[in-house]
Design a protein around this motif. Structure first.
Motif, PDB file in Angstrom:
ATOM      1  N   GLU A  39      33.854 -19.274 -21.665  1.00  0.00           N
ATOM      2  CA  GLU A  39      34.414 -20.338 -21.346  1.00  0.00           C
ATOM      3  C   GLU A  39      35.593 -21.093 -21.117  1.00  0.00           C
ATOM      4  N   ARG A  40      36.564 -20.160 -21.131  1.00  0.00           N
ATOM      5  CA  ARG A  40      37.902 -20.225 -20.508  1.00  0.00           C
ATOM      6  C   ARG A  40      37.807 -19.561 -18.925  1.00  0.00           C
ATOM      7  N   LEU A  41      37.298 -18.855 -18.539  1.00  0.00           N
ATOM      8  CA  LEU A  41      36.795 -18.518 -17.058  1.00  0.00           C
ATOM      9  C   LEU A  41      36.324 -19.511 -16.660  1.00  0.00           C
ATOM     10  N   MET A  42      35.041 -20.805 -17.119  1.00  0.00           N
ATOM     11  CA  MET A  42      34.350 -21.340 -16.612  1.00  0.00           C
ATOM     12  C   MET A  42      35.231 -23.031 -15.943  1.00  0.00           C
ATOM     13  N   THR A  43      36.490 -23.348 -17.329  1.00  0.00           N
ATOM     14  CA  THR A  43      37.507 -24.522 -17.509  1.00  0.00           C
ATOM     15  C   THR A  43      38.225 -24.165 -16.225  1.00  0.00           C
ATOM     16  N   ASP A  44      38.611 -22.190 -16.129  1.00  0.00           N
ATOM     17  CA  ASP A  44      39.980 -22.934 -15.073  1.00  0.00           C
ATOM     18  C   ASP A  44      39.213 -22.847 -14.129  1.00  0.00           C
ATOM     19  N   GLY A  45      38.049 -22.515 -13.356  1.00  0.00           N
ATOM     20  CA  GLY A  45      37.621 -22.764 -12.655  1.00  0.00           C
ATOM     21  C   GLY A  45      37.668 -21.442 -11.875  1.00  0.00           C
ATOM     22  N   ARG A  46      36.881 -20.328 -12.398  1.00  0.00           N
ATOM     23  CA  ARG A  46      37.594 -18.946 -11.922  1.00  0.00           C
ATOM     24  C   ARG A  46      35.703 -18.473 -11.658  1.00  0.00           C
ATOM     25  N   LEU A  47      34.849 -19.194 -12.983  1.00  0.00           N
ATOM     26  CA  LEU A  47      33.495 -18.822 -13.038  1.00  0.00           C
ATOM     27  C   LEU A  47      32.659 -19.704 -12.425  1.00  0.00           C
ATOM     28  N   VAL A  48      30.989 -19.790 -12.198  1.00  0.00           N
ATOM     29  CA  VAL A  48      30.419 -20.443 -11.920  1.00  0.00           C
ATOM     30  C   VAL A  48      29.132 -19.810 -12.668  1.00  0.00           C
ATOM     31  N   SER A  49      28.674 -20.791 -12.945  1.00  0.00           N
ATOM     32  CA  SER A  49      26.463 -19.718 -13.124  1.00  0.00           C
ATOM     33  C   SER A  49      26.456 -20.687 -12.331  1.00  0.00           C
ATOM     34  N   GLU A  50      25.770 -19.602 -11.096  1.00  0.00           N
ATOM     35  CA  GLU A  50      24.349 -20.014 -10.186  1.00  0.00           C
ATOM     36  C   GLU A  50      23.934 -19.140 -10.011  1.00  0.00           C
ATOM     37  N   THR A  65      18.807 -16.446  -5.720  1.00  0.00           N
ATOM     38  CA  THR A  65      18.581 -16.613  -5.136  1.00  0.00           C
ATOM     39  C   THR A  65      16.915 -16.105  -4.272  1.00  0.00           C
ATOM     40  N   THR A  66      16.642 -14.659  -5.126  1.00  0.00           N
ATOM     41  CA  THR A  66      15.865 -14.089  -4.149  1.00  0.00           C
ATOM     42  C   THR A  66      14.581 -14.125  -4.882  1.00  0.00           C
ATOM     43  N   GLY A  67      14.225 -14.774  -5.709  1.00  0.00           N
ATOM     44  CA  GLY A  67      12.635 -15.952  -5.851  1.00  0.00           C
ATOM     45  C   GLY A  67      12.235 -14.381  -7.135  1.00  0.00           C
ATOM     46  N   ARG A  68      13.015 -13.930  -7.219  1.00  0.00           N
ATOM     47  CA  ARG A  68      12.476 -12.469  -8.262  1.00  0.00           C
ATOM     48  C   ARG A  68      12.034 -13.121  -9.664  1.00  0.00           C
ATOM     49  N   GLY A  69      11.082 -13.053 -11.422  1.00  0.00           N
ATOM     50  CA  GLY A  69      10.994 -13.200 -11.895  1.00  0.00           C
ATOM     51  C   GLY A  69      12.853 -13.519 -12.881  1.00  0.00           C
ATOM     52  N   GLY A  70      12.434 -13.826 -14.840  1.00  0.00           N
ATOM     53  CA  GLY A  70      13.624 -13.137 -15.102  1.00  0.00           C
ATOM     54  C   GLY A  70      14.444 -14.350 -15.090  1.00  0.00           C
ATOM     55  N   ALA A  71      15.930 -13.554 -15.170  1.00  0.00           N
ATOM     56  CA  ALA A  71      16.824 -14.967 -15.213  1.00  0.00           C
ATOM     57  C   ALA A  71      17.276 -16.080 -13.938  1.00  0.00           C
ATOM     58  N   ARG A  72      17.027 -16.601 -14.373  1.00  0.00           N
ATOM     59  CA  ARG A  72      17.740 -17.882 -13.205  1.00  0.00           C
ATOM     60  C   ARG A  72      18.881 -18.516 -12.841  1.00  0.00           C
ATOM     61  N   THR A  73      20.049 -17.702 -13.213  1.00  0.00           N
ATOM     62  CA  THR A  73      21.130 -17.970 -13.024  1.00  0.00           C
ATOM     63  C   THR A  73      22.011 -17.125 -13.499  1.00  0.00           C
ATOM     64  N   PHE A  74      23.624 -16.786 -13.143  1.00  0.00           N
ATOM     65  CA  PHE A  74      23.841 -15.688 -13.245  1.00  0.00           C
ATOM     66  C   PHE A  74      25.477 -15.972 -13.376  1.00  0.00           C
ATOM     67  N   LEU A  75      26.767 -15.419 -13.929  1.00  0.00           N
ATOM     68  CA  LEU A  75      27.753 -15.167 -13.685  1.00  0.00           C
ATOM     69  C   LEU A  75      28.388 -14.617 -13.098  1.00  0.00           C
ATOM     70  N   ARG A  76      29.140 -15.507 -11.752  1.00  0.00           N
ATOM     71  CA  ARG A  76      29.749 -15.150 -10.497  1.00  0.00           C
ATOM     72  C   ARG A  76      30.994 -15.621 -10.048  1.00  0.00           C
ATOM     73  N   PRO A  77      32.126 -14.923  -9.401  1.00  0.00           N
ATOM     74  CA  PRO A  77      33.561 -14.954  -9.758  1.00  0.00           C
ATOM     75  C   PRO A  77      33.621 -15.977  -8.723  1.00  0.00           C
ATOM     76  N   ILE A  78      34.736 -17.160  -8.730  1.00  0.00           N
ATOM     77  CA  ILE A  78      34.641 -18.141  -7.595  1.00  0.00           C
ATOM     78  C   ILE A  78      34.619 -18.154  -6.212  1.00  0.00           C
ATOM     79  N   ASP A  79      35.347 -16.844  -6.339  1.00  0.00           N
ATOM     80  CA  ASP A  79      36.102 -16.726  -5.349  1.00  0.00           C
ATOM     81  C   ASP A  79      35.456 -15.874  -4.734  1.00  0.00           C
ATOM     82  N   ARG A  80      34.157 -15.020  -5.244  1.00  0.00           N
ATOM     83  CA  ARG A  80      33.640 -14.249  -4.629  1.00  0.00           C
ATOM     84  C   ARG A  80      31.945 -15.025  -3.152  1.00  0.00           C
ATOM     85  N   PRO A  81      32.027 -14.107  -1.941  1.00  0.00           N
ATOM     86  CA  PRO A  81      30.990 -14.884  -1.250  1.00  0.00           C
ATOM     87  C   PRO A  81      29.183 -14.507  -2.079  1.00  0.00           C
ATOM     88  N   ASN A  82      28.297 -15.294  -1.691  1.00  0.00           N
ATOM     89  CA  ASN A  82      27.525 -15.013  -1.813  1.00  0.00           C
ATOM     90  C   ASN A  82      26.825 -13.851  -1.667  1.00  0.00           C
TER      91      ASN A  82
END
Length: 411
Positions: free
Chosen positions: A380-391, A394-411
């Motif tokens: 929660e702290r990382l997301m509040t500080d803008g260092r982490l996003v729930s993205e 895009t692969t279309g596979r089953g299972g989890a539809r979002t993941f936690l990505r460090p904000i300054d990392r490209p897709n």
């Protein structure tokens, strides 16, 4: 010819008759007996002075007006001319911390912000660490403190270390099923008195008593022994004592944290308790971070008879140096812990992302890097500080539809 050994005693008559030599030897023995007799008479006189058999008389006018309400301080709000006990778990580094305090007392340096009011020699009786070990620690400490040659010389001359390990030196004994101060105590009083110290450290106390089969009687006798030293020599006496097993695990810091009975803490007028803190506890208390070579401690003074109650202080050790770190508000300390956890989670996610691994909150918790709530707070702290996003995935596979990505990392 005379015995050549006599030359060592100042006899240089080369053709001394044998009968005269025998007479001289008897004279020497008589002189030794005379000196020894005087020595023990002096000890007896001092003992009688400290423990008079007669009741004192009425309070005189001078005594009424000159009596002082508290003992003379050695270190203000820290050590007084009285009996104290320093309690800590084994292996905590309590003896090394006491050496640091001894250096401050000898040199008159402020001790963690407290003023040394009566600098002077410090005598250490050790039955645990050897003299060589303690001398080496003193040397390392003086070097780390950056002391001058003159200050180092003062430390060498004024910190008096005597190793009595394995010699059976006891300050108390059992006579007619009563635990009381021993005759060795009288000799110690004379020896210590000649040095006029500010502080006498006895480490560890258990090695100088009659054991723990009669706990409170044994502890009370040690208190009585220390009081005789205090009253005769007019120095502070500090017993080094270990915590009980349960107290060590629970990290208690009250005056009864020492192992054994209650008589020791009840009889002492200064009780200091040292406990080690883990990195999270340290940061929560101070907002500071322990490095890989650091150790953090809390030093409590739950019983200080001759001054107002004192707050806990937090001490960081690096090598042979000690530094006091200010405490912070509990809210601020909790915030510092969350920041530390957030940094840890952030670095882990970055490393995993480079490897092609993507995590969700659930997979992070499954790794058990930290307690569940701590992990949630960190994310929660990382997301509040803008260092982490729930993205979104895009692969279309089953299972989890979002993941936690460090904000300054490209897709």
């Amino acid at each position: 010819m005379a015995d050549p050994d006599l030359a060592k005693h100042g006899f240089f008559w080369p053709d001394m008759p044998s009968d005269h030599a025998d007479h001289t030897e008897r004279t020497q023995e008589g002189a030794i007996v005379k000196v020894a007799t005087a020595f023990f008479e002096e000890m007896e006189r001092r003992s009688e002075k400290v423990n008079p058999l007669k009741l004192d008389g009425p309070i005189s006018r001078d005594e009424w007006h000159s009596a002082k309400g508290r003992k003379r301080p050695i270190v203000d709000q820290w050590f007084y001319v009285d009996v104290g006990v320093f309690i800590a778990p084994g292996g905590t580094g309590k003896t090394t911390l006491l050496l640091f305090q001894a250096i401050c007392i000898v040199l008159g340096l402020d001790l963690f912000g407290y003023e040394v009011r009566n600098a002077g020699p410090v005598v250490i009786l050790t039955a645990e660490d050897s003299r060589e070990t303690l001398v080496a620690r003193l040397r390392y400490m003086c070097h780390q403190l950056g002391l001058t040659d003159e200050q180092v010389q003062e430390v060498r001359e004024s910190v008096i270390i005597t190793d009595v390990s394995g010699k059976g030196i006891k300050l108390t004994t059992v006579e007619k099923d009563v635990v009381m101060p021993s005759k060795v105590l009288d000799r110690l009083i004379v020896e210590v008195g000649l040095l006029c110290p500010s502080l006498l450290i006895v480490d560890p106390m258990v090695s100088f008593g009659v054991g723990e089969s009669r706990i409170n009687d044994a502890e009370q006798a040690m208190i009585d022994a220390a009081r005789r030293i205090v009253n005769t020599v007019q120095c502070a006496v500090l017993y080094v004592h270990h915590t009980g097993k349960a107290n060590a695990r629970d990290k208690t810091t009250d005056q009864y944290s020492g192992r054994g009975g209650s008589a020791l803490a009840d009889g002492a007028r200064m009780v200091h308790v040292l406990q080690r803190l883990d990195p999270a506890e340290w940061t929560s208390a101070t907002g500071d971070t322990l490095g890989p070579d650091d150790s953090g401690f809390v030093l409590a003074r739950p019983k200080m008879t001759w001054c107002q109650p004192q707050p806990d202080i937090f001490i960081k050790r690096r090598g042979y140096g000690f530094e006091r770190i200010a405490a912070v508000d509990p809210t601020e300390g909790a915030g510092a812990i969350t920041r530390q956890n957030a940094d840890k989670v952030d670095q882990f996610l970055r490393d995993e992302f480079v490897k092609g691994n993507k995590h969700t909150g659930r997979t992070l918790q499954a790794l058990k890097m930290m307690p569940r709530q701590s992990m949630r707070d960190a994310v929660e702290r990382l997301m509040t500080d803008g260092r982490l996003v729930s993205e979104a995935v895009t692969t279309g596979r089953g299972g989890a539809r979002t993941f936690l990505r460090p904000i300054d990392r490209p897709n």
